[in-house]
Write a protein that holds these residues in place. Structure first.
Motif, PDB file in Angstrom:
ATOM      1  N   GLN A  13       0.837  -1.201   0.000  1.00 44.47           N
ATOM      2  CA  GLN A  13       0.000   0.000   0.000  1.00 44.47           C
ATOM      3  C   GLN A  13       0.869   1.247   0.000  1.00 44.47           C
ATOM      4  N   ALA A  14       0.300   2.329  -0.493  1.00 42.38           N
ATOM      5  CA  ALA A  14       1.010   3.596  -0.490  1.00 42.38           C
ATOM      6  C   ALA A  14       1.455   3.930   0.936  1.00 42.38           C
ATOM      7  N   GLY A  15       2.695   4.408   1.024  1.00 43.60           N
ATOM      8  CA  GLY A  15       3.274   4.705   2.323  1.00 43.60           C
ATOM      9  C   GLY A  15       4.059   3.560   2.922  1.00 43.60           C
ATOM     10  N   GLY A  16       3.936   2.394   2.315  1.00 36.82           N
ATOM     11  CA  GLY A  16       4.630   1.218   2.819  1.00 36.82           C
ATOM     12  C   GLY A  16       6.064   1.127   2.333  1.00 36.82           C
ATOM     13  N   SER A  17       6.696   0.003   2.666  1.00 36.45           N
ATOM     14  CA  SER A  17       8.110  -0.198   2.351  1.00 36.45           C
ATOM     15  C   SER A  17       8.323  -1.559   1.713  1.00 36.45           C
ATOM     16  N   LEU A  18       9.349  -1.625   0.885  1.00 32.34           N
ATOM     17  CA  LEU A  18       9.817  -2.877   0.316  1.00 32.34           C
ATOM     18  C   LEU A  18      11.334  -2.835   0.234  1.00 32.34           C
ATOM     19  N   ARG A  19      11.934  -4.011   0.266  1.00 32.42           N
ATOM     20  CA  ARG A  19      13.381  -4.111   0.111  1.00 32.42           C
ATOM     21  C   ARG A  19      13.682  -5.089  -1.011  1.00 32.42           C
ATOM     22  N   LEU A  20      14.399  -4.600  -2.007  1.00 40.50           N
ATOM     23  CA  LEU A  20      14.820  -5.431  -3.124  1.00 40.50           C
ATOM     24  C   LEU A  20      16.258  -5.883  -2.920  1.00 40.50           C
ATOM     25  N   SER A  21      16.538  -7.105  -3.369  1.00 40.28           N
ATOM     26  CA  SER A  21      17.893  -7.637  -3.306  1.00 40.28           C
ATOM     27  C   SER A  21      18.285  -8.172  -4.672  1.00 40.28           C
ATOM     28  N   CYS A  22      19.565  -8.103  -4.957  1.00 46.74           N
ATOM     29  CA  CYS A  22      20.085  -8.636  -6.215  1.00 46.74           C
ATOM     30  C   CYS A  22      21.470  -9.200  -5.955  1.00 46.74           C
ATOM     31  N   ALA A  23      21.617 -10.492  -6.194  1.00 45.74           N
ATOM     32  CA  ALA A  23      22.894 -11.158  -5.987  1.00 45.74           C
ATOM     33  C   ALA A  23      23.548 -11.451  -7.334  1.00 45.74           C
ATOM     34  N   ALA A  24      24.798 -11.082  -7.446  1.00 45.11           N
ATOM     35  CA  ALA A  24      25.560 -11.321  -8.669  1.00 45.11           C
ATOM     36  C   ALA A  24      26.514 -12.489  -8.463  1.00 45.11           C
ATOM     37  N   SER A  25      26.681 -13.273  -9.520  1.00 47.87           N
ATOM     38  CA  SER A  25      27.633 -14.377  -9.480  1.00 47.87           C
ATOM     39  C   SER A  25      28.273 -14.525 -10.850  1.00 47.87           C
ATOM     40  N   GLY A  26      29.414 -15.203 -10.867  1.00 48.96           N
ATOM     41  CA  GLY A  26      30.114 -15.388 -12.126  1.00 48.96           C
ATOM     42  C   GLY A  26      31.471 -14.704 -12.109  1.00 48.96           C
ATOM     43  N   ARG A  27      31.870 -14.186 -13.273  1.00 49.80           N
ATOM     44  CA  ARG A  27      33.185 -13.570 -13.435  1.00 49.80           C
ATOM     45  C   ARG A  27      33.082 -12.097 -13.034  1.00 49.80           C
ATOM     46  N   ILE A  28      33.353 -11.846 -11.778  1.00 52.55           N
ATOM     47  CA  ILE A  28      33.179 -10.510 -11.212  1.00 52.55           C
ATOM     48  C   ILE A  28      34.526  -9.898 -10.880  1.00 52.55           C
ATOM     49  N   PHE A  29      34.750  -8.688 -11.358  1.00 51.49           N
ATOM     50  CA  PHE A  29      35.973  -7.958 -11.059  1.00 51.49           C
ATOM     51  C   PHE A  29      35.752  -7.081  -9.833  1.00 51.49           C
ATOM     52  N   SER A  30      36.819  -6.665  -9.208  1.00 53.74           N
ATOM     53  CA  SER A  30      36.709  -5.911  -7.958  1.00 53.74           C
ATOM     54  C   SER A  30      36.121  -4.517  -8.173  1.00 53.74           C
ATOM     55  N   ILE A  31      36.315  -3.973  -9.363  1.00 55.30           N
ATOM     56  CA  ILE A  31      35.774  -2.639  -9.653  1.00 55.30           C
ATOM     57  C   ILE A  31      34.531  -2.815 -10.516  1.00 55.30           C
ATOM     58  N   ASN A  32      33.402  -2.409  -9.962  1.00 50.98           N
ATOM     59  CA  ASN A  32      32.158  -2.565 -10.698  1.00 50.98           C
ATOM     60  C   ASN A  32      31.122  -1.615 -10.123  1.00 50.98           C
ATOM     61  N   ALA A  33      29.976  -1.617 -10.723  1.00 53.64           N
ATOM     62  CA  ALA A  33      28.857  -0.822 -10.226  1.00 53.64           C
ATOM     63  C   ALA A  33      27.592  -1.658 -10.322  1.00 53.64           C
ATOM     64  N   MET A  34      26.739  -1.507  -9.344  1.00 54.47           N
ATOM     65  CA  MET A  34      25.445  -2.191  -9.347  1.00 54.47           C
ATOM     66  C   MET A  34      24.360  -1.153  -9.126  1.00 54.47           C
ATOM     67  N   GLY A  35      23.211  -1.425  -9.673  1.00 55.30           N
ATOM     68  CA  GLY A  35      22.143  -0.453  -9.527  1.00 55.30           C
ATOM     69  C   GLY A  35      20.783  -1.032  -9.822  1.00 55.30           C
ATOM     70  N   TRP A  36      19.796  -0.180  -9.668  1.00 58.56           N
ATOM     71  CA  TRP A  36      18.414  -0.537  -9.945  1.00 58.56           C
ATOM     72  C   TRP A  36      17.824   0.459 -10.933  1.00 58.56           C
ATOM     73  N   TYR A  37      17.163  -0.086 -11.917  1.00 63.15           N
ATOM     74  CA  TYR A  37      16.391   0.686 -12.881  1.00 63.15           C
ATOM     75  C   TYR A  37      14.943   0.226 -12.777  1.00 63.15           C
ATOM     76  N   ARG A  38      14.048   1.034 -13.322  1.00 64.11           N
ATOM     77  CA  ARG A  38      12.646   0.603 -13.343  1.00 64.11           C
ATOM     78  C   ARG A  38      12.005   1.018 -14.650  1.00 64.11           C
ATOM     79  N   GLN A  39      10.971   0.272 -14.998  1.00 63.21           N
ATOM     80  CA  GLN A  39      10.228   0.567 -16.219  1.00 63.21           C
ATOM     81  C   GLN A  39       8.744   0.383 -15.960  1.00 63.21           C
ATOM     82  N   ALA A  40       8.023   1.468 -16.066  1.00 66.68           N
ATOM     83  CA  ALA A  40       6.569   1.439 -15.924  1.00 66.68           C
ATOM     84  C   ALA A  40       5.950   1.226 -17.299  1.00 66.68           C
TER      85      ALA A  40
END
Length: 115
Positions: A13-40
């Motif tokens: 409901q409006a006013g509420g909260s949610l927490r999203l998580s995203c776990a990466a695996s594979g060939r990962i280098f120490s320098i990187n960036a992670m983020g969230w995008y959205r599409q309505a």
């Protein structure tokens, strides 16, 4: 290759909260960036928030003051804490991982905010 697994979407409901998580695996280098995008529906995909491996954060104006992005480098996991959610936050949220010249996307998780 990098694989991304998202979790945490849902209906709130409006006013509420949610927490999203995203776990990466594979060939990962120490320098990187992670983020969230959205599409309505009928709109272009847009940045919500991003964080580098060094901890530098970037937020969309719509997310400032309500959303917090964080990450656990040991787990290669990024989190998006979303508070004070509004109906206009309704969208499919996609995790993004970027390193060197490679860009990866998660499968998307639906966030629906009812009024």
């Amino acid at each position: 290759q990098v694989q991304l697994v998202e979790s945490g979407g849902g209906l709130v409901q409006a006013g509420g909260s949610l927490r999203l998580s995203c776990a990466a695996s594979g060939r990962i280098f120490s320098i990187n960036a992670m983020g969230w995008y959205r599409q309505a529906p009928g709109k272009q995909r847009e940045l919500v928030a991003a964080i580098t491996s060094g901890g530098r954060r970037n937020y969309a104006d719509s997310a400032k003051g309500r959303f917090t992005i964080s990450r656990d480098n040991a787990k290669n996991t990024v989190y998006l804490q979303m508070n004070s959610l509004k109906p206009e936050d309704t969208a499919v949220y996609y995790c993004n991982f970027h390193q060197e010249w490679d860009n990866y996307w998660g499968q998307g998780t639906q966030v629906t905010v009812s009024s």
